[in-house]
Design a protein around this motif. Sequence first.
Motif, PDB file in Angstrom:
ATOM      1  N   LEU A 396       0.801  -1.220   0.000  1.00  0.00           N
ATOM      2  CA  LEU A 396       0.000   0.000   0.000  1.00  0.00           C
ATOM      3  C   LEU A 396       0.841   1.281   0.000  1.00  0.00           C
ATOM      4  O   LEU A 396       0.554   2.207  -0.767  1.00  0.00           O
ATOM      5  N   PRO A 397       1.885   1.419   0.823  1.00  0.00           N
ATOM      6  CA  PRO A 397       2.664   2.663   0.788  1.00  0.00           C
ATOM      7  C   PRO A 397       3.247   2.956  -0.597  1.00  0.00           C
ATOM      8  O   PRO A 397       3.214   4.091  -1.059  1.00  0.00           O
ATOM      9  N   LEU A 400       0.440   4.216  -2.869  1.00  0.00           N
ATOM     10  CA  LEU A 400      -0.002   5.579  -2.579  1.00  0.00           C
ATOM     11  C   LEU A 400       1.059   6.610  -2.949  1.00  0.00           C
ATOM     12  O   LEU A 400       0.731   7.742  -3.308  1.00  0.00           O
ATOM     13  N   ASP A 401       2.335   6.239  -2.873  1.00  0.00           N
ATOM     14  CA  ASP A 401       3.398   7.181  -3.224  1.00  0.00           C
ATOM     15  C   ASP A 401       3.444   7.477  -4.716  1.00  0.00           C
ATOM     16  O   ASP A 401       4.021   8.480  -5.135  1.00  0.00           O
ATOM     17  N   LEU A 403       0.828   8.160  -6.480  1.00  0.00           N
ATOM     18  CA  LEU A 403      -0.271   9.060  -6.807  1.00  0.00           C
ATOM     19  C   LEU A 403       0.230  10.491  -6.976  1.00  0.00           C
ATOM     20  O   LEU A 403       1.186  10.920  -6.312  1.00  0.00           O
ATOM     21  N   GLU A 405      -1.775  12.925  -6.165  1.00  0.00           N
ATOM     22  CA  GLU A 405      -2.440  13.631  -5.085  1.00  0.00           C
ATOM     23  C   GLU A 405      -1.754  13.336  -3.757  1.00  0.00           C
ATOM     24  O   GLU A 405      -1.186  12.264  -3.550  1.00  0.00           O
ATOM     25  N   VAL A 407      -2.019  12.418   0.139  1.00  0.00           N
ATOM     26  CA  VAL A 407      -2.969  11.622   0.915  1.00  0.00           C
ATOM     27  C   VAL A 407      -2.498  11.574   2.368  1.00  0.00           C
ATOM     28  O   VAL A 407      -1.333  11.269   2.645  1.00  0.00           O
ATOM     29  N   VAL A 409      -3.847   9.841   6.115  1.00  0.00           N
ATOM     30  CA  VAL A 409      -4.780   8.894   6.726  1.00  0.00           C
ATOM     31  C   VAL A 409      -4.604   8.968   8.235  1.00  0.00           C
ATOM     32  O   VAL A 409      -3.470   8.965   8.745  1.00  0.00           O
ATOM     33  N   TYR A 418      -0.615   7.743   8.572  1.00  0.00           N
ATOM     34  CA  TYR A 418       0.146   7.624   7.323  1.00  0.00           C
ATOM     35  C   TYR A 418      -0.022   8.889   6.499  1.00  0.00           C
ATOM     36  O   TYR A 418      -1.077   9.529   6.490  1.00  0.00           O
ATOM     37  N   ASN A 420       1.527  10.094   2.364  1.00  0.00           N
ATOM     38  CA  ASN A 420       2.399   9.668   1.267  1.00  0.00           C
ATOM     39  C   ASN A 420       3.432  10.749   0.952  1.00  0.00           C
ATOM     40  O   ASN A 420       3.452  11.820   1.574  1.00  0.00           O
ATOM     41  N   VAL A 507      -9.614  10.143   5.883  1.00  0.00           N
ATOM     42  CA  VAL A 507      -8.663  10.283   4.792  1.00  0.00           C
ATOM     43  C   VAL A 507      -8.845  11.675   4.183  1.00  0.00           C
ATOM     44  O   VAL A 507      -9.972  12.130   3.966  1.00  0.00           O
ATOM     45  N   VAL A 509      -7.477  14.086   0.978  1.00  0.00           N
ATOM     46  CA  VAL A 509      -6.791  14.107  -0.309  1.00  0.00           C
ATOM     47  C   VAL A 509      -6.711  15.561  -0.764  1.00  0.00           C
ATOM     48  O   VAL A 509      -7.731  16.268  -0.758  1.00  0.00           O
TER      49      VAL A 509
END
Length: 894
Positions: A396-397, A400-401, A403, A405, A407, A409, A418, A420, A507, A509
């Motif tokens: 998951l990390p 998400l990195d 993206l 955008e 983020v 969490v 978390y 990113n 979350v 964004v």
Amino acid sequence: MNSTATNPSFSEAALLVLDASGTVRAANDAAGRLWQTAPADLAGQLVVSLFAFEVTSSDPGWRESQWEVLVATSLGRSLTLQAQPFEPVPPIDVRIQLQAAHGSESAYFARVETATRAPSLSENTPAVAAVAAVSNPTPVDDGPSLLAARGPLGFFDLDLTSGRVATSPAWKKMLGYAAGELPDTHESWRSLIHPDDTAALPDRAGKPPLTGNRDFSVEIRLRHRLGHYVWVQSSGIQLFGSDHSLQRVLGINLDINERKEAEELGFASEDRLDRLADAGRLAVFDLDFAKAEYWGSAAFSALAGADDTAAVPDALLQLLPGAATEEGLPAFFSAPDPANAFFSQTIAVRSAGGEKPAMIGAHRQWSRKRELLRVVGFILPLPAGLGDGPVPSALLPGMLDTLGEAVIVTDARAQLVYLNEKAAHLTGWTLAEARNLKLGDVFKLVRREDGHPDDTAVDLVLAAEEQPRLYAEHALVSHATDKAPTPVVWTTRQIRASGEGAATGIVVVFRDPKEMTLTPEEIIRANRFDSLGQLAGGIAHDFNNLLTTILGGISTAKDNRDYTKLEDAESACLAAKLLTRQLLTFAKGSASTAQQVVATSDILHDAVRIAAAGTTAVVEVHAPENISPIQADRGQIIQVFQNLVINALQAMPDVSKGRVQLRATNVRLAENDVPPLPAGDYVQIEVQDNGSGIAPAHIDKIFDPFYTTKKTGTGLGLATVLSIVRQHGGQIGVDSTVGTGTTFTLFFPKADRPVETAARIAPALRFGTGRILFLDDDPKICELTGGMLTSLEYTHDIVRTGEDAIAFYRRYLNVGRPYDAVVLDLNVVGGMGGEECFKHLRDLHPEVRAIVNSGYDSEDMARHYLDMGFVGYLTKPYRVGDLGRALKAALGKT
């Protein structure tokens, strides 16, 4: 009595094709001469009504009893009766013999001859491809009968004593041959048989019967003229001589290639399913709640321990999470993603070895009342190490990195767990530094306009009941002290473990708007849906006004028998239909890039009709008759002026005192008058309001995507306007004074040709001679349209599904009487829709005339279906005249 003065003279037997109830489905010319009428007039008659009987009765079941006696006494042997011609002449003595049919929708063949002619195996009668012709051993050269020539069946008559074969044109056409291209010999016939099918040939006698003749029905392959083989079902009768030798074979061939292909596809599908669901790990199940029938694959039984199909629901409940046991299977399967028929998600199944992660997916079928009728689904156990989802948490990390955008969490207490790489860059905090800090300490917002902190922004958004959207009025304070606040566009929502359960986290964004680049097409599309939400309330107001007029007119006519208001109700219906069409055009935009010449005045009035719906402000259009047309994408240009009108209305301090004016004039521009437009003739359109105006500090930014000074909206409206105007070779300018109002001035090139006017529609005429098949799943529409068709004097059938429409069409096509036109609803709940049905009908009968019946009043959609092969497009709602014109146009096309 039979007299030579009145009896017709014919040289061949009368042949009738009958269904199981004794109704005539087809007849040859000899039958027409016998009963002294056209053969087509015999179709639909009960065969017993064609004969004179001494005993009669008015009992409703008398005809059925007569038919049962006729079958019992004339099946396989001759019976003497008196045929009653249609003309007023005495009955004619005849012999009738029935023979059962095989491999077709017909049930019997009837052979009728005058009683003065005794049938004989040596008599030289015509060779017809009907199994009922049991008394003629010698094929002749005068060709098949009318029935064999025009029917879908291929008839053949094989004389083994002479080695000659007589075949119908349909028999040869089935194999790609013209009438004279195949030799009429036994050897030629045998050469067409697939080598693997020779043991099943109908000319193989086998063990002869002790007495009489023998029926046969086999499936064989015949070689086509192009070299491939065609599957046919060959059915008929074998005739044996006195020495028990096979002398003659009469039969029919029916093309079953499509059925064989479907069977092969079915076998292949079953094999695939078996490999996945029985030999594999995919647990497949089928829950038919309507019929109370349930099924589970071998893998399902292994996973759930359900050997009995009746126990499948209970076994499934034991597998699924505890919520399914409490709510029941219908509730469990209805909850996820109810807007779509299919859903998939990860769950923990409760197997014998404890809870295991698995993927569950299902296709659901609902009734019109949203009752769950059927669920076909699967459960796939996931490999160990995937945790409680299909994606390992370790991945998951990294995901998400990647993206663009940022983020963040948090857990349920707003404590950060978390962020990113993009979020770390914008906030100035690393994950190690920010872990366990509160969200407000990392995601610090200030107002763009004054720089004041806005610590409650996130809390207010989370507490709001409205759907989350993008917020663009803030800047983000970085942890790096030397960095100025960065403008951001952001949104947030709570994370819930299950649909309505307690929040387990938050979350957020966000992104720097300078990095949010959209293409012109993306800007137009995004703005269209944003504007629809703003228009919804006003459109509902106008629709309620129209519905009041409609309901009032109908109730006045119904309760007081005063029909004077029905004309107003009808006009309101047409206005509502036009409003719906405009709304659809705005929502979807143009489906093609093709532009057309449009009247400027029409564009402005259409835009105002939607944009000003429900407002109390005065919105006026001033467009003289001499205004030049422009060449444009109609849907996009309407969107331009709708956006401008919406912006103007939103800028009003007091809408009730608001005034918006749209003015159009013809102008000639010189070079550099309005850069970068070249010199030439243009249409100038001004949109002027008396709103609050635009501050000088903001006026240079109003066309930037996502820029807005309003608390609602996405800031895409004017960006959309600019993109569309430039795509059409035009230009836009703005002049605004704070406290006075704003004027937008637009220039579009004058079209080089006049407006394309549609030809005047001719008045509807009642043909009244056609047979119409109508498909719609709504019973009220079926009942109403049935009455319309009756008033137009059309014979018609009403069906509710595409499958029924195909069955009806095939039934009448098989007897040479296809429907003159079919009207197909595109969307059928729980069954085959009009588009798929049309494709099947066109395969059955390439000359089918089909009309689309749709609730979508769209020129682009109509063009799409007309290009597909439909001959008409009828939009709902429609009147009797609209239906009549559509049918007249369809029946009149060649």
